[in-house]
Design an enzyme around this catalytic site. Structure first.
Site, PDB file in Angstrom:
ATOM      1  N   ASP A   2       0.847  -1.197   0.000  1.00  0.00           N
ATOM      2  CA  ASP A   2       0.000   0.000   0.000  1.00  0.00           C
ATOM      3  C   ASP A   2       0.886   1.252   0.000  1.00  0.00           C
ATOM      4  O   ASP A   2       1.494   1.580   1.011  1.00  0.00           O
ATOM      5  CB  ASP A   2      -0.888  -0.051   1.257  1.00  0.00           C
ATOM      6  CG  ASP A   2      -1.654   1.238   1.488  1.00  0.00           C
ATOM      7  OD1 ASP A   2      -1.770   2.043   0.543  1.00  0.00           O
ATOM      8  OD2 ASP A   2      -2.143   1.429   2.620  1.00  0.00           O
ATOM      9  N   ASP A   4      -2.107  -1.035  -3.613  1.00  0.00           N
ATOM     10  CA  ASP A   4      -2.382  -0.307  -4.851  1.00  0.00           C
ATOM     11  C   ASP A   4      -1.296  -0.583  -5.888  1.00  0.00           C
ATOM     12  O   ASP A   4      -0.299  -1.248  -5.606  1.00  0.00           O
ATOM     13  CB  ASP A   4      -2.517   1.196  -4.559  1.00  0.00           C
ATOM     14  CG  ASP A   4      -1.441   1.680  -3.614  1.00  0.00           C
ATOM     15  OD1 ASP A   4      -0.278   1.323  -3.831  1.00  0.00           O
ATOM     16  OD2 ASP A   4      -1.774   2.383  -2.619  1.00  0.00           O
ATOM     17  N   ASP A  34     -11.937 -14.978 -15.438  1.00  0.00           N
ATOM     18  CA  ASP A  34     -12.716 -15.250 -14.231  1.00  0.00           C
ATOM     19  C   ASP A  34     -13.990 -16.037 -14.563  1.00  0.00           C
ATOM     20  O   ASP A  34     -14.690 -15.724 -15.533  1.00  0.00           O
ATOM     21  CB  ASP A  34     -13.104 -13.886 -13.616  1.00  0.00           C
ATOM     22  CG  ASP A  34     -13.725 -14.006 -12.246  1.00  0.00           C
ATOM     23  OD1 ASP A  34     -13.030 -14.460 -11.333  1.00  0.00           O
ATOM     24  OD2 ASP A  34     -14.898 -13.625 -12.083  1.00  0.00           O
ATOM     25  N   GLU A  88     -10.183 -19.855 -15.455  1.00  0.00           N
ATOM     26  CA  GLU A  88     -10.631 -20.287 -14.137  1.00  0.00           C
ATOM     27  C   GLU A  88     -11.907 -21.091 -14.367  1.00  0.00           C
ATOM     28  O   GLU A  88     -12.986 -20.525 -14.551  1.00  0.00           O
ATOM     29  CB  GLU A  88     -10.950 -19.105 -13.205  1.00  0.00           C
ATOM     30  CG  GLU A  88     -11.262 -19.606 -11.798  1.00  0.00           C
ATOM     31  CD  GLU A  88     -12.340 -18.843 -11.034  1.00  0.00           C
ATOM     32  OE1 GLU A  88     -12.493 -19.087  -9.834  1.00  0.00           O
ATOM     33  OE2 GLU A  88     -13.042 -18.016 -11.629  1.00  0.00           O
TER      34      GLU A  88
HETATM   35  C1  GLC Z   1     -13.878 -15.935  -9.240  1.00  0.00           C
HETATM   36  C2  GLC Z   1     -12.921 -15.103  -8.428  1.00  0.00           C
HETATM   37  C3  GLC Z   1     -13.558 -14.839  -7.105  1.00  0.00           C
HETATM   38  C4  GLC Z   1     -14.809 -14.029  -7.341  1.00  0.00           C
HETATM   39  C5  GLC Z   1     -15.742 -14.735  -8.312  1.00  0.00           C
HETATM   40  C6  GLC Z   1     -16.774 -13.801  -8.846  1.00  0.00           C
HETATM   41  O1  GLC Z   1     -14.093 -17.171  -8.700  1.00  0.00           O
HETATM   42  O2  GLC Z   1     -11.692 -15.764  -8.350  1.00  0.00           O
HETATM   43  O3  GLC Z   1     -12.703 -14.191  -6.218  1.00  0.00           O
HETATM   44  O4  GLC Z   1     -15.484 -13.820  -6.144  1.00  0.00           O
HETATM   45  O5  GLC Z   1     -15.060 -15.227  -9.424  1.00  0.00           O
HETATM   46  O6  GLC Z   1     -16.205 -12.903  -9.752  1.00  0.00           O
END
Ligand code: GLC
Length: 547
Positions: free
Chosen positions: A24, A32, A210, A271
């Site tokens: 930070d 940041d 994501d 992910e």
């Molecule tokens: C993914 C992210 C997580 C977030 C979710 C919603 O799983 O890694 O942190 O809460 O998506 O965007």
């Protein structure tokens, strides 16, 4: 298929930065971008090939930035676009590539599109960018289906129409402030192409995507009830109408083309929490994404037979599509592996651990296993992700006071599930500074435990037996011996509690059992614990060179 050895992402070690909790520079208690830039030398010294930055875009921060209000701007809490450019340039000047987070499943409810959708009313083209539906029941007062939010509670929220009457419902797989986009709408597709280009033009090396398995929902939005105790992101579950729908692959084929039209080897990493390794491998077929997190590996217990099985199946399934495996043990959504590996009862992903959890894992055992598990992972061929703080041996923070918790999971489950705050506590840099050097003022958005003074990076740098020194050594030797682009050859006969293989010149032996095992001949290159001679103690991994 033969697995090629380049480009970079096939074997890279990518370090995840969670910007709120890294460093930070402004002293307001939230990390940041300038803070990250000022600390890049520490990452160069650690020896990582790339960083992945969790979201720093404009956002009300209801889900720590995964609720994006403007995908092409930086949130003031993290800095400015110029700070993002500086960070990119400073990282790349050190030979560190930069991957940013892309959040395409949902936006924030403060996004201009969602505000326009609320104002425009039912049937409008503005509403068609999200998943608005009429409610069930005579007066539409029942949600359109029974889906539950990943964070707990219903996945639908009813809006008040511009004329003041109770109106339609919108879908949010996550928090009510995170409305899901409708990916069958070409406007949504075009907008995300624009966002990808925006960041590619600024020079990013890739995107971590994501909730990549959530974008397409099954037509008709049929009811679905997950089993009790299911992982929050659906890992391991088959046939969920909002996860892993086959049509989602078309989106990534489109992005593959877009991303490959840029110079350099840019990459997409999914992910995606899916039922099997085989299903995950479909995401990295030629023409789709370059990487997909191997969450099956992440979720494997510290058990030799299970580890051998998951490694073998991963190498087989990914090689069948010509892709490397992307190993990972920790991230900002799971219990840190230096705690998780000492649990005897698994806790579903996303639920977290806190003061009232029945089991309190032994932190010494956890860290010992955590170090051994990392030494095993970093010897495997393929890419690997590290999560900030694991190189310091940080364990999950269990005793966060209730009043300080911030994960939406905690609120949406009426405090039944702790959620993910315990792995998100700001990092310790120096032992005797305010907030252990995280911020000059001593402010920290989550409280740091007092025992972290001993784990400060500056202290660990001076100690050859520290976890930081171990990680630095592992990364250097992995690089020197090209383990990331190597091939694995199993070694049998060392006992059922042992995982052993050769990768090129290096012999790797891990003991997950409770008794010492004899070591094969060889000179110790790296050991996850000091003092290994002749036999390998429980919960230890060594790398050996031929004598
Ligand atoms: C993914 C992210 C997580 C977030 C979710 C919603 O799983 O890694 O942190 O809460 O998506 O965007």
């Amino acid at each position: 298929m033969t697995v090629p050895t380049s480009p970079w992402w096939r074997s890279a070690v990518i370090y995840q930065i969670y910007p709120r909790s890294f460093a930070d520079a402004t002293g307001n208690g939230v990390g940041d971008l300038p803070g990250i830039t000022s600390r890049l030398d520490a990452l160069a010294e650690l020896g990582v090939d790339a960083i992945w930055l969790s979201p720093f875009y404009r956002s009300p921060q209801n889900d720590a930035g995964y609720d994006v209000a403007d995908y092409c701007d930086v949130d003031p809490v993290f800095g400015t676009l110029a700070d993002a450019d500086d960070l990119l340039a400073a990282a790349q000047a050190r030979g560190i590539r930069v991957v940013v987070d892309l959040v395409p499943n949902h936006s924030s409810d403060q996004h201009a599109w969602f505000q326009a959708a609320l104002a425009a009313g039912p049937g409008s083209s503005e509403r068609a960018r999200y998943l608005f539906r009429d409610g069930r029941g005579a007066d539409g007062s029942l949600a359109p289906n029974n889906w539950e939010s990943v964070f707990g509670g219903p996945a639908w929220t009813r809006v008040t129409e511009p004329d003041g009457t109770p109106g339609q419902w919108y879908l949010h797989l996550f928090d009510a402030t995170q409305p899901d986009f409708d990916w069958t709408n070409p406007e949504v597709r075009e907008e995300f192409r624009r966002i990808l280009r925006f960041w590619l033009d600024r020079g990013v090396d890739g995107f971590r995507v994501d909730v990549a398995h959530g974008l397409v929902k099954k037509a008709g939005l049929p009811d679905y009830t997950p089993p009790r105790d299911a992982d929050s992101m659906g890992g391991g579950l088959d046939d969920v109408p909002y996860w892993g729908q086959p049509e989602v692959h078309e989106i990534y084929r489109d992005w593959h083309e877009l991303v490959s039209s840029y110079p350099g080897d840019r990459a997409l990493c999914a992910e995606a929490w899916l039922p099997t390794i085989e299903a995950t491998a479909l995401w990295v077929r030629p023409g789709e994404m370059q990487q997909a997190f191997n969450f099956h590996y992440l979720q494997t217990d510290w058990d030799a037979a299970e580890l051998r099985a998951v490694i073998a199946e991963s190498l087989r399934a990914y090689a069948a599509v010509g892709a490397p495996s992307t190993w990972v043990l920790s991230n900002h959504d799971v219990i840190r592996h230096a705690t998780r590996l000492a649990l005897t009862e698994p806790i579903p992903q996303g639920w977290g651990i806190g003061p009232n959890t029945l089991e309190r894992p032994n932190p010494t055992l956890g860290l010992r296993r955590g170090r051994a598990a990392t030494a095993l992972m970093l010897a495997l061929p393929g890419g690997a992700y590290l999560y900030q703080g694991e190189e310091l041996g940080l364990t999950e923070v269990i005793d966060i006071p209730d009043a300080d918790r911030q994960d939406p999971t905690w609120f949406r489950t009426a405090h039944e599930r702790y959620g993910r705050d315990g792995c998100r506590v700001p990092l310790p840099w120096t032992a005797d500074a305010p907030a252990y050097g995280f911020s000059e003022t001593g402010a920290s958005w989550l409280p740091q435990p007092p025992e972290w003074a001993d784990l400060a990076r500056a202290t660990q740098r001076e100690d050859p037996a520290s976890t930081l020194s171990l990680y630095t050594r592992l990364l250097a030797e992995r690089h020197r011996h090209e383990l990331g682009i190597g091939e694995l050859e199993w070694i049998d006969g060392l006992g059922e509690d042992v995982v052993a293989f050769r990768n090129g010149n290096v012999t790797v032996v891990a003991n997950t059992g409770t008794t010492p095992v004899p070591l094969p001949a060889g000179e110790i290159l790296v050991a996850s614990e000091p003092g290994v001679v002749g036999v390998l103690a429980p919960d230890t991994t060594v790398w050996l060179l031929p004598t």
